[in-house]
Design an enzyme around this catalytic site. Structure first.
Site, PDB file in Angstrom:
ATOM      1  N   ASP A  50      -0.707  -7.360   1.703  1.00  0.00           N
ATOM      2  CA  ASP A  50      -0.085  -6.030   1.632  1.00  0.00           C
ATOM      3  C   ASP A  50       1.443  -6.160   1.732  1.00  0.00           C
ATOM      4  OD1 ASP A  50       0.368  -3.338   1.671  1.00  0.00           O
ATOM      5  OD2 ASP A  50      -0.480  -2.988   3.667  1.00  0.00           O
TER       6      ASP A  50
ATOM      7  N   HIS B  30       0.813  -1.220   0.000  1.00  0.00           N
ATOM      8  CA  HIS B  30       0.000   0.000   0.000  1.00  0.00           C
ATOM      9  C   HIS B  30       0.853   1.280   0.000  1.00  0.00           C
ATOM     10  CE1 HIS B  30       0.367   0.268   4.508  1.00  0.00           C
ATOM     11  NE2 HIS B  30       0.306   1.547   4.217  1.00  0.00           N
TER      12      HIS B  30
ATOM     13  N   SER C  47       4.500   2.086   8.212  1.00  0.00           N
ATOM     14  CA  SER C  47       4.020   1.086   7.257  1.00  0.00           C
ATOM     15  C   SER C  47       5.157   0.450   6.484  1.00  0.00           C
ATOM     16  CB  SER C  47       3.074   1.736   6.248  1.00  0.00           C
ATOM     17  OG  SER C  47       1.841   1.994   6.837  1.00  0.00           O
TER      18      SER C  47
END
Ligand code: NAG
Ligand code: NAG
Ligand code: NAG
Ligand code: NAG
Ligand code: NAG
Length: 763
Positions: free
Chosen positions: A570, A518, A692
């Site tokens: 992801d 992502h 992330s």
């Protein structure tokens, strides 16, 4: 240390105490406190205590570096009323000593940060740096510039180091040059050099030091590393081609390493601990070579505290494997006395050599090489000068050879590390051995930096293949000590994507970075992506060749089922254009289901992917970590993955996230996710936006294995990063790498490409 009111009370109190006992508080620090410069005391206010002034980097204490508390209660040197103590900016030695060229800008003094340019007169050519910066330790960056004419000289113009004067301007065979340092500088290195056949100068280029000049960790690890490497590799077996055949030649010979650490300087336990750690780090480094030296290790003050006796090693009573343990367990029972007897150490070494010679016989002793490594400030106050003993040692090893020692000089190396705020260089330097282009004398302010020095030193090749290897620092490390932190998390990569997006990633081999899918948006090109890994090569921001998202990743895949953003699968891999340079601070992390990870986990026999998972995720609340950006670098976060019976309650909170309308948490949080966060059983940390793609990992002894990838969370509690705590309801979800092994294997295990060494996946 700034002396607070409480501290001075403590000192006053301990003075009262020590007056009753056997030690006496001799000196007063009243006058010194008034000066306002920070300082530390090695033995409080007892006789023999050294007061060490501490100035910020780029400054040095003036007029005194230290003061010594004398028996009659006065300081030496005494504080002077009309020239109070202060911190002065560090200067670099005069660079305008350059011959046949110009130095600009011309200045009377050059301070930290000042830059200089060097230009040769026409007809002269330049060697060395044409641009230099004055560094914080009072040295110029780069190397001495030399302007010389191409000529018939046998040796190249040896130049004039900053701050020095040279006599001798003819550079033919056997011609000599001599150096002195100007003003209050002193010379480190060879004050005299001779031009030899083959165009080589003997000895080592001198440098002019101030009394407050210290070598940096990097300088020491480079020059000590290359010097000791020479000693260590002379005994390594070599391949030789004889006729058609390649044969392995093993060299005859034994390497004896004698290590002595002066612990008289300070009674603080931490100092002793640092000394032990430094010696352990040194031995660890040496053990990556194929030679197996015998060790003799002692600590000393006015007496000797033997740790490992070389005679026991030669007898086989002590094995190399137990040397480290002996060191770790070693304690000095009595209080260390303040005196220092340096001669005692050399006599102890000489005596051991004599016994070895007797035991093995004169002929065999000829094949023994000796490396002496001594850490001291050189302030010996008993036992007399060690110089005659050192001469005897040389005599013994050089076999009475008095002329040029070149035939036997390989058999003896004496290295001295001058350690402390006040080092007696003039006494110490002559005790070291000199060899062409090798430095055997070093100067450092504290022992605490030595462990790092030895960590950095010597070839990393031997451990290059080890994933997840990291340094642990059991002492609390300074939050801002980035160089150390890099060695704890050497796989950490910072990812920047056009448009201000930031992610973290983990190096999984010399070219590939694992991160979250992502992080990327439709239409991103490799050129839009930058990866920052500081491997000290030309640039720390690396160019990206390509990136690959997991084929099943589809953020809009479950809009119909009430999940606006669906993060399953992801994960992504980024391939760099060039390999990063693997070192102690840059190294891949271990990833699941690889042979490398089985080895890191010390799994015996044929291990499986399943067995790794059972070992790494064995409890229902498994402690894991991930990283977050901070304004200085990055910090570690601690969480517990809620597994088994704990999972249901954890993922339930997914329903509270924005954009989730389904009633079934399993729709958004598939089995491919690990769940962390919340307050039970302990308050977890929570992921921030920029975290992330970072590794969710677990330390296993000295190795780190990645378990997951930070993906998404229910609440955005921290936009800007940092170590932030979870609340009752916030939860984070991380891709479990054990669930995406086919993807990892397809790319990282691909053995039909030539870009990188493929990882070996297990079943
Ligand atoms: C203390 O002793 C030193 C020598 O040990 C001497 O130089 C100094 O003058 C003495 N100071 C006082 C105040 O007696
Ligand atoms: C040299 O450094 C000093 C101290 O930092 C500074 O004040 C001075 O401006 C510098 N000079 C030049 C020419 O850069
Ligand atoms: C090593 O020692 C053996 C016997 O002790 C001898 O035959 C051989 O020549 C030696 N090799 C070298 C390289 O000195
Ligand atoms: C070196 O000299 C000493 C004393 O002169 C003598 O005892 C010793 O045997 C000599 N050693 C060698 C290897 O020649
Ligand atoms: C492995 O690498 C080769 C050469 O780059 C490539 O052609 C092939 O498609 C790769 N295999 C996989 C499964 O990606």
């Amino acid at each position: 240390m700034r002396l607070s009111v409480e501290w001075s009370w403590f000192v006053a109190l301990s003075c009262l105490l020590c007056m009753g006992g056997e030690v006496q508080c001799a000196c007063s620090d009243e006058d010194i406190k008034r000066e306002g410069v920070e300082y530390t005391l090695t033995r409080q206010l007892e006789k023999g205590s050294m007061l060490v002034y501490n100035c910020p980097e780029g400054f040095y204490p003036f007029p005194a570096l230290t003061r010594m508390c004398q028996a009659n209660g006065s300081w030496r040197p005494a504080p002077r009323r009309f020239s109070p103590q202060k911190c002065k900016p560090v200067e670099c030695p005069d660079p305008t000593v350059l011959e046949n060229g110009n130095v600009s800008p011309p200045q009377e003094k050059y301070f930290v940060g000042n830059e200089t340019m060097y230009e040769c007169y026409s007809g002269y050519t330049m060697r060395g740096s044409n641009q230099r910066v004055c560094l914080k330790n009072g040295k110029w960056s780069g190397s001495t510039p030399v302007c010389s004419r191409d000529s018939e000289n046998a040796c190249p113009d040896p130049g004039i180091p900053a701050g020095a004067s040279r006599t001798g301007n003819i550079f033919g065979i056997d011609d000599k040059v001599k150096y002195t340092c100007n003003g209050n500088l002193f010379l480190v290195g060879s004050s005299e050099r001779v031009c030899k056949e083959g165009g080589q100068w003997t000895g080592q280029e001198p440098a002019c030091y101030y009394r407050h000049t210290y070598d940096t960790i990097q300088e020491v690890s480079e020059s000590f590393g290359s010097a000791i490497r020479n000693s260590l590799t002379t005994l390594e077996s070599t391949d030789d081609i004889q006729g058609e055949k390649r044969i392995r030649l093993s060299k005859n010979g034994t390497l004896n390493i004698y290590i002595a650490v002066d612990v008289s300087e300070s009674i603080e336990a931490i100092y002793f601990l640092d000394a032990k750690k430094a010696v352990i780090a040194l031995i660890e480094k040496i053990s990556s070579f194929s030679v197996t030296p015998n060790y003799h290790i002692v600590f000393f003050s006015s007496e000797i505290f033997p740790v490992v006796d070389i005679l026991d090693m030669l007898d086989g009573k002590v094995q190399l494997s137990s040397v480290k343990k002996e060191l770790k367990d070693f304690k000095i029972s009595d209080q260390i006395t303040a005196g220092t007897d340096l001669n005692l150490i050399f006599s102890n070494f000489l005596e051991r050599m004599a016994i070895i010679e007797q035991q093995v016989g004169k002929e065999a002793f000829k094949e023994h090489r000796h490396a002496l490594i001594i850490f001291t400030d050189g302030a010996y106050n008993m036992g007399g000068s060690p110089a005659p003993t050192v001469a005897q040692i040389k005599n013994k090893v050089y076999m009475n050879y008095t002329g040029e020692t070149s035939t036997r000089e390989d058999y003896l190396d004496i290295y001295i590390f001058g350690i402390g705020a006040e080092v007696f260089d003039d006494d110490l330097q002559p005790l070291t051995t000199t060899k062409a282009n090798e430095k055997h004398y070093f100067r450092m302010k504290g022992l605490d930096r030595l462990q790092d020095t030895f960590d950095e030193m010597i070839d990393e090749d031997a451990v290059k293949g080890l994933c997840g290897l990291h340094k642990d620092y059991d002492r609390v490390i300074d939050k801002d000590d980035i160089e150390r932190k890099k060695k704890m998390y050497p796989w950490l990569a910072f990812i920047y994507i056009e448009g201000g997006r930031k992610c973290l990633g983990s190096l999984v081999n010399s070219k590939m970075i694992l991160t979250a899918a992502h992080c990327f948006r439709f239409g991103d090109k490799p050129d839009d992506v930058k990866v920052e890994i500081d491997d000290r090569m030309d640039r720390k921001v690396k160019k990206v060749k390509t990136f690959i998202l997991h084929p099943n990743y589809n953020i809009k895949g479950k809009v119909d089922e009430g999940v606006d953003e669906f993060y399953d699968y992801d994960v992504a891999l980024i391939q760099l254009e060039k390999d990063v340079k693997i070192s102690i601070s840059v190294r891949p992390i271990c990833i699941p289901c690889t042979q490398e990870t089985s080895e890191a986990l010390q799994m015996v026999g044929k291990s499986t992917c399943k067995a790794q998972e059972q070992l790494l995720l064995k409890t229902q609340l498994e402690e894991l970590n991930f990283m977050t950006r901070t304004d200085k670098w990055a910090a570690e976060k601690n969480v517990r993955a809620k597994l088994g019976d704990n999972r249901g309650d954890c993922i339930r909170h997914a329903l509270e996230a924005k954009g989730i309308k389904t009633k079934n948490p399993e729709v958004a949080v598939t089995d491919n996710f690990l769940c962390t966060g919340g307050l039970t059983p302990q308050r977890d940390h929570i992921a921030c936006t920029g975290d992330s793609g970072g590794a969710v990992f677990k330390h296993h002894h000295q190795r780190t294995v990645q378990i997951g990838v930070v993906s998404w969370g229910t609440k955005n509690k921290c936009e800007g990063g940092g170590v932030v705590e979870s609340d009752d309801a916030s939860r984070d979800f991380h891709i479990n790498l054990f669930r995406v092994v086919p993807f990892l294997k397809q790319y990282l295990g691909n053995d039909t490409q030539n870009d990188f060494e493929p990882l070996q996946f297990v079943d």
